[in-house]
Design a protein around this motif. Structure first.
Motif, PDB file in Angstrom:
ATOM      1  N   PRO A  96       4.310  -5.577  13.027  1.00  0.00           N
ATOM      2  CA  PRO A  96       5.059  -4.587  12.261  1.00  0.00           C
ATOM      3  C   PRO A  96       4.139  -3.692  11.430  1.00  0.00           C
ATOM      4  O   PRO A  96       3.023  -4.086  11.084  1.00  0.00           O
ATOM      5  CB  PRO A  96       5.928  -5.439  11.337  1.00  0.00           C
ATOM      6  N   ALA A  97       4.621  -2.512  11.120  1.00  0.00           N
ATOM      7  CA  ALA A  97       3.946  -1.630  10.170  1.00  0.00           C
ATOM      8  C   ALA A  97       4.367  -2.056   8.761  1.00  0.00           C
ATOM      9  O   ALA A  97       5.404  -2.699   8.579  1.00  0.00           O
ATOM     10  CB  ALA A  97       4.343  -0.179  10.422  1.00  0.00           C
ATOM     11  N   GLU A  98       3.561  -1.709   7.779  1.00  0.00           N
ATOM     12  CA  GLU A  98       3.910  -2.058   6.400  1.00  0.00           C
ATOM     13  C   GLU A  98       5.251  -1.444   6.007  1.00  0.00           C
ATOM     14  O   GLU A  98       6.019  -2.049   5.259  1.00  0.00           O
ATOM     15  CB  GLU A  98       2.797  -1.626   5.442  1.00  0.00           C
ATOM     16  N   ALA A  99       5.571  -0.264   6.518  1.00  0.00           N
ATOM     17  CA  ALA A  99       6.853   0.383   6.207  1.00  0.00           C
ATOM     18  C   ALA A  99       8.028  -0.453   6.701  1.00  0.00           C
ATOM     19  O   ALA A  99       9.078  -0.510   6.045  1.00  0.00           O
ATOM     20  CB  ALA A  99       6.902   1.775   6.817  1.00  0.00           C
ATOM     21  N   GLU A 100       7.879  -1.112   7.842  1.00  0.00           N
ATOM     22  CA  GLU A 100       8.959  -1.957   8.368  1.00  0.00           C
ATOM     23  C   GLU A 100       9.121  -3.218   7.525  1.00  0.00           C
ATOM     24  O   GLU A 100      10.236  -3.677   7.291  1.00  0.00           O
ATOM     25  CB  GLU A 100       8.679  -2.289   9.831  1.00  0.00           C
ATOM     26  N   MET A 101       8.019  -3.767   7.048  1.00  0.00           N
ATOM     27  CA  MET A 101       8.105  -4.920   6.148  1.00  0.00           C
ATOM     28  C   MET A 101       8.741  -4.505   4.825  1.00  0.00           C
ATOM     29  O   MET A 101       9.552  -5.249   4.256  1.00  0.00           O
ATOM     30  CB  MET A 101       6.723  -5.523   5.920  1.00  0.00           C
ATOM     31  N   MET A 102       8.403  -3.319   4.346  1.00  0.00           N
ATOM     32  CA  MET A 102       8.970  -2.795   3.112  1.00  0.00           C
ATOM     33  C   MET A 102      10.491  -2.695   3.240  1.00  0.00           C
ATOM     34  O   MET A 102      11.232  -3.105   2.348  1.00  0.00           O
ATOM     35  CB  MET A 102       8.367  -1.423   2.814  1.00  0.00           C
ATOM     36  N   GLN A 103      10.953  -2.182   4.362  1.00  0.00           N
ATOM     37  CA  GLN A 103      12.388  -2.029   4.591  1.00  0.00           C
ATOM     38  C   GLN A 103      13.073  -3.390   4.700  1.00  0.00           C
ATOM     39  O   GLN A 103      14.137  -3.607   4.123  1.00  0.00           O
ATOM     40  CB  GLN A 103      12.615  -1.218   5.862  1.00  0.00           C
ATOM     41  N   PHE A 104      12.494  -4.325   5.425  1.00  0.00           N
ATOM     42  CA  PHE A 104      13.111  -5.634   5.617  1.00  0.00           C
ATOM     43  C   PHE A 104      13.214  -6.402   4.300  1.00  0.00           C
ATOM     44  O   PHE A 104      14.246  -6.979   3.981  1.00  0.00           O
ATOM     45  CB  PHE A 104      12.324  -6.460   6.636  1.00  0.00           C
ATOM     46  N   PHE A 105      12.131  -6.425   3.526  1.00  0.00           N
ATOM     47  CA  PHE A 105      12.097  -7.209   2.288  1.00  0.00           C
ATOM     48  C   PHE A 105      12.591  -6.443   1.070  1.00  0.00           C
ATOM     49  O   PHE A 105      12.675  -7.014  -0.017  1.00  0.00           O
ATOM     50  CB  PHE A 105      10.676  -7.738   2.045  1.00  0.00           C
ATOM     51  N   GLN A 106      12.906  -5.144   1.235  1.00  0.00           N
ATOM     52  CA  GLN A 106      13.413  -4.330   0.137  1.00  0.00           C
ATOM     53  C   GLN A 106      12.459  -4.344  -1.058  1.00  0.00           C
ATOM     54  O   GLN A 106      12.854  -4.619  -2.200  1.00  0.00           O
ATOM     55  CB  GLN A 106      14.804  -4.830  -0.303  1.00  0.00           C
ATOM     56  N   VAL A 107      11.175  -4.074  -0.781  1.00  0.00           N
ATOM     57  CA  VAL A 107      10.147  -4.031  -1.821  1.00  0.00           C
ATOM     58  C   VAL A 107       9.389  -2.716  -1.706  1.00  0.00           C
ATOM     59  O   VAL A 107       9.537  -1.973  -0.740  1.00  0.00           O
ATOM     60  CB  VAL A 107       9.164  -5.230  -1.719  1.00  0.00           C
ATOM     61  N   SER A 108       8.548  -2.452  -2.690  1.00  0.00           N
ATOM     62  CA  SER A 108       7.795  -1.201  -2.724  1.00  0.00           C
ATOM     63  C   SER A 108       6.584  -1.259  -1.791  1.00  0.00           C
ATOM     64  O   SER A 108       6.103  -2.348  -1.459  1.00  0.00           O
ATOM     65  CB  SER A 108       7.329  -0.920  -4.150  1.00  0.00           C
ATOM     66  N   PRO A 109       6.061  -0.094  -1.404  1.00  0.00           N
ATOM     67  CA  PRO A 109       4.862  -0.078  -0.552  1.00  0.00           C
ATOM     68  C   PRO A 109       3.675  -0.839  -1.155  1.00  0.00           C
ATOM     69  O   PRO A 109       3.020  -1.606  -0.439  1.00  0.00           O
ATOM     70  CB  PRO A 109       4.559   1.405  -0.385  1.00  0.00           C
ATOM     71  N   PRO A 110       3.401  -0.703  -2.461  1.00  0.00           N
ATOM     72  CA  PRO A 110       2.276  -1.469  -3.009  1.00  0.00           C
ATOM     73  C   PRO A 110       2.491  -2.987  -2.931  1.00  0.00           C
ATOM     74  O   PRO A 110       1.537  -3.732  -2.741  1.00  0.00           O
ATOM     75  CB  PRO A 110       2.192  -1.007  -4.470  1.00  0.00           C
ATOM     76  N   SER A 111       3.747  -3.426  -3.056  1.00  0.00           N
ATOM     77  CA  SER A 111       4.032  -4.865  -2.958  1.00  0.00           C
ATOM     78  C   SER A 111       3.710  -5.400  -1.569  1.00  0.00           C
ATOM     79  O   SER A 111       3.117  -6.471  -1.423  1.00  0.00           O
ATOM     80  CB  SER A 111       5.498  -5.151  -3.286  1.00  0.00           C
ATOM     81  N   VAL A 112       4.114  -4.663  -0.542  1.00  0.00           N
ATOM     82  CA  VAL A 112       3.829  -5.083   0.835  1.00  0.00           C
ATOM     83  C   VAL A 112       2.324  -5.082   1.070  1.00  0.00           C
ATOM     84  O   VAL A 112       1.772  -6.044   1.615  1.00  0.00           O
ATOM     85  CB  VAL A 112       4.529  -4.163   1.862  1.00  0.00           C
ATOM     86  N   HIS A 113       1.654  -4.027   0.652  1.00  0.00           N
ATOM     87  CA  HIS A 113       0.219  -3.936   0.891  1.00  0.00           C
ATOM     88  C   HIS A 113      -0.519  -5.069   0.169  1.00  0.00           C
ATOM     89  O   HIS A 113      -1.438  -5.676   0.737  1.00  0.00           O
ATOM     90  CB  HIS A 113      -0.313  -2.574   0.446  1.00  0.00           C
ATOM     91  N   GLN A 114      -0.113  -5.373  -1.048  1.00  0.00           N
ATOM     92  CA  GLN A 114      -0.748  -6.464  -1.792  1.00  0.00           C
ATOM     93  C   GLN A 114      -0.528  -7.797  -1.087  1.00  0.00           C
ATOM     94  O   GLN A 114      -1.432  -8.640  -1.031  1.00  0.00           O
ATOM     95  CB  GLN A 114      -0.197  -6.516  -3.224  1.00  0.00           C
ATOM     96  N   MET A 115       0.663  -8.002  -0.524  1.00  0.00           N
ATOM     97  CA  MET A 115       0.933  -9.248   0.208  1.00  0.00           C
ATOM     98  C   MET A 115       0.038  -9.338   1.438  1.00  0.00           C
ATOM     99  O   MET A 115      -0.513 -10.400   1.739  1.00  0.00           O
ATOM    100  CB  MET A 115       2.406  -9.314   0.614  1.00  0.00           C
ATOM    101  N   ILE A 116      -0.140  -8.239   2.154  1.00  0.00           N
ATOM    102  CA  ILE A 116      -1.009  -8.234   3.338  1.00  0.00           C
ATOM    103  C   ILE A 116      -2.439  -8.571   2.929  1.00  0.00           C
ATOM    104  O   ILE A 116      -3.117  -9.372   3.583  1.00  0.00           O
ATOM    105  CB  ILE A 116      -0.940  -6.867   4.062  1.00  0.00           C
ATOM    106  N   LEU A 117      -2.910  -7.981   1.839  1.00  0.00           N
ATOM    107  CA  LEU A 117      -4.261  -8.292   1.358  1.00  0.00           C
ATOM    108  C   LEU A 117      -4.387  -9.765   0.981  1.00  0.00           C
ATOM    109  O   LEU A 117      -5.399 -10.408   1.282  1.00  0.00           O
ATOM    110  CB  LEU A 117      -4.615  -7.409   0.153  1.00  0.00           C
TER     111      LEU A 117
END
Length: 115
Positions: A27-48
Motif C-alpha cells: 500500500p501507499a502511505e495515503a491508503e494507510m492514512m485513509q484506512f486508519f483515519q490518521v494524518s500523513p505524518p502519523s502514517v509516515h512515523q509508523m512506517i519509520l
C-alpha cells in the motif's frame, strides 16, 4: 510469547500484508492514512518505526517498496470495516470463455458488483 510489536503496530503490519495479498503490491502511505483515519505524518512515523524495529524493509524515497519481514502467521488479525473481506485465490482460467473468466475473477476480488 509476546509479539515483537505493539497492538497498533500489529494492525499496520496486518494491513500491509492484507493489502499486498489483495492487490499484488504494497500500500501507499495515503491508503494507510485513509484506512486508519490518521494524518500523513502519523502514517509516515509508523512506517519509520516499523523499519527501525526491523519489522519491515523499504527503500526510502521509492513508492510502494514496503516488504514485511514477518511471516503472515505471525501477524494479528486485521480489524476494521474493510478488513472483513476474505481473500480467495482467483478461479482457474477457462479457455472457452475468457470474458466470463475475467468477470468471475473481478467478482471474486470485489472489483465489480452484480445488479
Amino acid at each position: 510469547m509476546k509479539p515483537p510489536y505493539t497492538p497498533r503496530q500489529g494492525q499496520f503490519l496486518a494491513y500491509i500484508n492484507h493489502y499486498t495479498t489483495l492487490h499484488g503490491r504494497p500500500p501507499a502511505e495515503a491508503e494507510m492514512m485513509q484506512f486508519f483515519q490518521v494524518s500523513p505524518p502519523s502514517v509516515h512515523q509508523m512506517i519509520l518505526t516499523l523499519d527501525r524495529r526491523g519489522l519491515i524493509a523499504r527503500v526510502p524515497g521509492q513508492a510502494r517498496s514496503i516488504t514485511l519481514r514477518l511471516a503472515a502467521e505471525e501477524l494479528p488479525p486485521l480489524h476494521g470495516a474493510t478488513a472483513t473481506a476474505t481473500i480467495h485465490p482467483p478461479p482457474p482460467k477457462t479457455e472457452n470463455h475468457p470474458a466470463a473468466d475475467a468477470e468471475t475473477t473481478l467478482l471474486c476480488f470485489g472489483k465489480i458488483q452484480l445488479d
